[in-house]
Design a protein around this motif. Structure first.
Motif, short mmCIF file in Angstrom:
data_model
loop_
_atom_site.label_atom_id
_atom_site.label_comp_id
_atom_site.label_asym_id
_atom_site.label_seq_id
_atom_site.Cartn_x
_atom_site.Cartn_y
_atom_site.Cartn_z
N ARG A 1 -7.92 -14.19 9.05
CA ARG A 1 -6.99 -15.05 8.32
C ARG A 1 -6.97 -14.71 6.84
NH1 ARG A 1 -6.50 -21.01 10.23
NH2 ARG A 1 -5.94 -20.57 12.36
N TYR A 2 -5.82 -14.96 6.25
CA TYR A 2 -5.67 -14.85 4.80
C TYR A 2 -5.66 -16.25 4.23
CZ TYR A 2 -4.71 -9.93 5.23
OH TYR A 2 -4.84 -8.60 5.48
N VAL A 3 -6.41 -16.43 3.15
CA VAL A 3 -6.53 -17.73 2.52
C VAL A 3 -6.04 -17.61 1.08
CG1 VAL A 3 -8.14 -19.56 1.85
CG2 VAL A 3 -8.49 -18.30 3.99
N GLU A 53 2.96 -10.90 7.77
CA GLU A 53 2.23 -9.64 7.85
C GLU A 53 2.63 -8.72 6.69
OE1 GLU A 53 2.55 -5.87 10.87
OE2 GLU A 53 2.58 -7.88 11.76
N THR A 54 3.90 -8.71 6.35
CA THR A 54 4.41 -7.87 5.26
C THR A 54 3.93 -8.38 3.91
OG1 THR A 54 6.34 -7.28 6.56
CG2 THR A 54 6.52 -7.00 4.17
N VAL A 55 3.99 -9.68 3.70
CA VAL A 55 3.58 -10.26 2.42
C VAL A 55 2.10 -9.99 2.14
CG1 VAL A 55 3.24 -12.43 1.15
CG2 VAL A 55 5.41 -11.99 2.31
N VAL A 56 1.25 -10.12 3.14
CA VAL A 56 -0.19 -9.95 2.91
C VAL A 56 -0.67 -8.52 3.02
CG1 VAL A 56 -0.66 -12.32 3.62
CG2 VAL A 56 -0.90 -10.47 5.29
N ALA A 57 0.19 -7.60 3.41
CA ALA A 57 -0.22 -6.19 3.55
C ALA A 57 -0.74 -5.65 2.22
CB ALA A 57 0.94 -5.35 4.06
N LYS A 58 -1.77 -4.87 2.29
CA LYS A 58 -2.43 -4.32 1.10
C LYS A 58 -1.44 -3.53 0.22
CE LYS A 58 -6.77 -2.15 -0.08
NZ LYS A 58 -8.01 -1.60 0.46
N HIS A 59 -1.47 -3.81 -1.05
CA HIS A 59 -0.68 -3.12 -2.08
C HIS A 59 0.84 -3.27 -1.94
CE1 HIS A 59 -4.42 -1.41 -3.41
NE2 HIS A 59 -4.60 -0.79 -2.27
N GLN A 60 1.28 -4.30 -1.25
CA GLN A 60 2.73 -4.49 -1.12
C GLN A 60 3.30 -5.35 -2.24
OE1 GLN A 60 4.77 -2.88 1.22
NE2 GLN A 60 2.82 -1.78 1.22
N PHE A 61 2.59 -6.40 -2.59
CA PHE A 61 3.04 -7.29 -3.66
C PHE A 61 1.85 -7.57 -4.57
CE2 PHE A 61 5.85 -8.07 -0.05
CZ PHE A 61 7.08 -7.82 -0.65
N LYS A 112 -4.92 -10.50 -6.18
CA LYS A 112 -5.79 -11.43 -6.91
C LYS A 112 -5.81 -12.84 -6.33
CE LYS A 112 -5.28 -9.02 -11.26
NZ LYS A 112 -4.78 -9.05 -12.62
N LEU A 113 -4.77 -13.22 -5.62
CA LEU A 113 -4.64 -14.62 -5.23
C LEU A 113 -4.86 -14.91 -3.75
CD1 LEU A 113 -1.59 -15.56 -7.50
CD2 LEU A 113 -4.04 -15.82 -7.98
N LEU A 114 -5.07 -13.87 -2.96
CA LEU A 114 -5.39 -14.05 -1.53
C LEU A 114 -6.76 -13.46 -1.24
CD1 LEU A 114 -2.22 -13.02 0.53
CD2 LEU A 114 -3.11 -15.32 0.18
N THR A 115 -7.42 -14.04 -0.28
CA THR A 115 -8.67 -13.47 0.20
C THR A 115 -8.63 -13.48 1.73
OG1 THR A 115 -11.07 -13.56 0.03
CG2 THR A 115 -9.93 -15.66 0.20
N LYS A 116 -9.27 -12.52 2.33
CA LYS A 116 -9.28 -12.43 3.78
C LYS A 116 -10.60 -12.99 4.30
CE LYS A 116 -8.06 -9.39 7.54
NZ LYS A 116 -7.67 -8.06 7.96
N ARG A 117 -10.49 -13.91 5.24
CA ARG A 117 -11.66 -14.49 5.90
C ARG A 117 -11.50 -14.27 7.39
NH1 ARG A 117 -11.83 -19.96 2.54
NH2 ARG A 117 -12.52 -19.08 0.58
N GLY A 118 -12.23 -13.33 7.90
CA GLY A 118 -12.07 -12.97 9.30
C GLY A 118 -10.69 -12.36 9.51
#
Length: 158
Positions: free
Chosen positions: A81-83, A60-68, A73-79
């Motif tokens: 889930r993060y892909v 949850e921390t890694v994928v949180a907006k503007h954290q890293f 650029k390298l993740l996308t959210k689908r529903g």
């Protein structure tokens, strides 16, 4: 990567959380610090864990907006889930093996935090505006580490 619940009833659930946390933490180490020496990679792992507060919240921390920076650029959210996009797949096998090892070791063995509780960092190539409101606690490799200003602290270089 998927969001994780904070309460888990059995060993299988805890194992799944740990494996997911290892993957998320390893991806963060890989994308944020793979060119750093080993202490710099451990430092990024510690900042991630310091922000998360627990294994259950690593992804949850890694994928949180503007954290890293890499996640934008390298993740996308689908529903829900993060892909990981194809460009985000680890290509340097040696660096990926090391990132997974550091993530697993850090989560399972909880080594001493060389960042002294840091929750923020940046490379020496940039000067973000937020740094002036933080306390610098360490410079490790090409990263400078900070935590919230609470009391007078001393800096160190490793």
């Amino acid at each position: 990567m998927r969001s994780l619940r904070s309460h888990h009833r059995n060993k299988k659930d805890r194992t799944m959380i740990l494996e997911s946390a290892i993957l998320c933490l390893a991806l963060n180490i890989y994308h944020e610090s793979r060119s750093e020496m080993i202490p710099g990679q451990y430092a990024v792992a510690h900042v991630t864990l310091n922000r998360a507060g627990s294994q259950e919240k690593v992804c949850e921390t890694v994928v949180a907006k503007h954290q890293f920076s890499w996640t934008t650029k390298l993740l996308t959210k689908r529903g829900k889930r993060y892909v990981l996009k194809e460009d985000g797949l680890p290509r340097d096998e040696r660096a990926w093996r090391l990132a997974k090892h550091i993530a697993a070791y850090t989560l399972k063995n909880k080594p001493s935090d060389i960042t002294r509780g840091a929750t923020f960092y940046h490379t020496t190539a940039v000067d973000p505006h937020w740094r002036t409101s933080m306390v610098k606690v360490a410079k490790i490799g090409r990263h400078i580490f900070y935590k919230q200003a609470r009391s007078e602290e001393h800096t160190s270089e490793l």
